[in-house]
Scaffold this active site. Sequence first.
Site, PDB file in Angstrom:
ATOM      1  N   GLU A 194       1.955  12.142   1.139  1.00 58.41           N
ATOM      2  CA  GLU A 194       1.617  11.289   2.276  1.00 58.41           C
ATOM      3  C   GLU A 194       0.474  10.349   1.944  1.00 58.41           C
ATOM      4  O   GLU A 194       0.482   9.172   2.340  1.00 58.41           O
ATOM      5  CB  GLU A 194       1.251  12.160   3.478  1.00 58.41           C
ATOM      6  CG  GLU A 194       0.923  11.371   4.728  1.00 58.41           C
ATOM      7  CD  GLU A 194       0.578  12.261   5.921  1.00 58.41           C
ATOM      8  OE1 GLU A 194       0.015  11.740   6.903  1.00 58.41           O
ATOM      9  OE2 GLU A 194       0.876  13.477   5.865  1.00 58.41           O
ATOM     10  N   ARG A 195      -0.500  10.841   1.188  1.00 59.92           N
ATOM     11  CA  ARG A 195      -1.668  10.018   0.870  1.00 59.92           C
ATOM     12  C   ARG A 195      -1.306   8.930  -0.135  1.00 59.92           C
ATOM     13  O   ARG A 195      -1.839   7.818  -0.069  1.00 59.92           O
ATOM     14  CB  ARG A 195      -2.798  10.921   0.383  1.00 59.92           C
ATOM     15  CG  ARG A 195      -3.390  11.714   1.538  1.00 59.92           C
ATOM     16  CD  ARG A 195      -4.204  12.919   1.145  1.00 59.92           C
ATOM     17  NE  ARG A 195      -4.557  13.677   2.361  1.00 59.92           N
ATOM     18  CZ  ARG A 195      -5.060  14.899   2.370  1.00 59.92           C
ATOM     19  NH1 ARG A 195      -5.267  15.536   1.230  1.00 59.92           N
ATOM     20  NH2 ARG A 195      -5.341  15.491   3.512  1.00 59.92           N
TER      21      ARG A 195
END
Length: 267
Positions: A124-125
């Site tokens: 996600e990052r």
Amino acid sequence: AVVSTQSTGGSGSDVSSIKSKARVEGNEWVINGGKMWTTNGTQADWMCMLVNTNDNPNPHKSKSLICVPMKSKGVAVHRKISKMGMHSSDTAEITMENVRVPLDNLIGEEGRGFQQQMNQFQNERIYAAAGAIPAMDRAIQETIEYCSQRKAFGKSILDNQYVHYRLAELQTEIECLRAMLYQCVDQHVAGEDITPQATMLKLKSGRLIREVADSCLQFWGGMGYTDDVFISRMYRDTRLMSIGGGADEVMLNVICKFMGTDPGSRS
């Protein structure tokens, strides 16, 4: 539509403190609790939900990921949350009362949900940075175009040294972030642990996109404060970057642990 959620009301970035629970009855999970900040919560077909599934005193070993169909009896969309930005992405508060789903809806191993969620956060990052960079490129380019056409005091806004120097500074920062993203992806594909790199990437992306949006909006003047242009939406939407997916302060804490400077890691 799909929703992935781990945050119980009050826990936020502190994923280990969630309170929602699931117990086994026969061949089913029975789930009780609630979820805040549920992306796509008003329109999703099912959610991937992190819940407590055992009484292990270690909060990192008591959680599991379970797929929950949103039309299951006992699932209720308590409210759609009104936000300052990201209006095209709905966010909901979900409540669950004796929601029953098959045991087969467990994802992976029971008790390993926290670790699975932490691994997902790395993807996600990376994705957050990958999405931020094109938005920043667009903001710079549209600001150059607008400032070259808009004139004040006998010359274009772009002709002011501070304006074109500031845009050059921002573009340099974006290129550094782009290089960091490529390196992080290469390491991830190679199977390396990218936790510190992805965390730094998320931190820098959130801070830089806010800086780009704020600086560019300033150069648009009053027009930048209207809803008619991209830069005003970017200013509102991108404020989430330093909050969602782990707040800046949480990112700093993770980085400090890897550096050995966090007080807890030195004890």
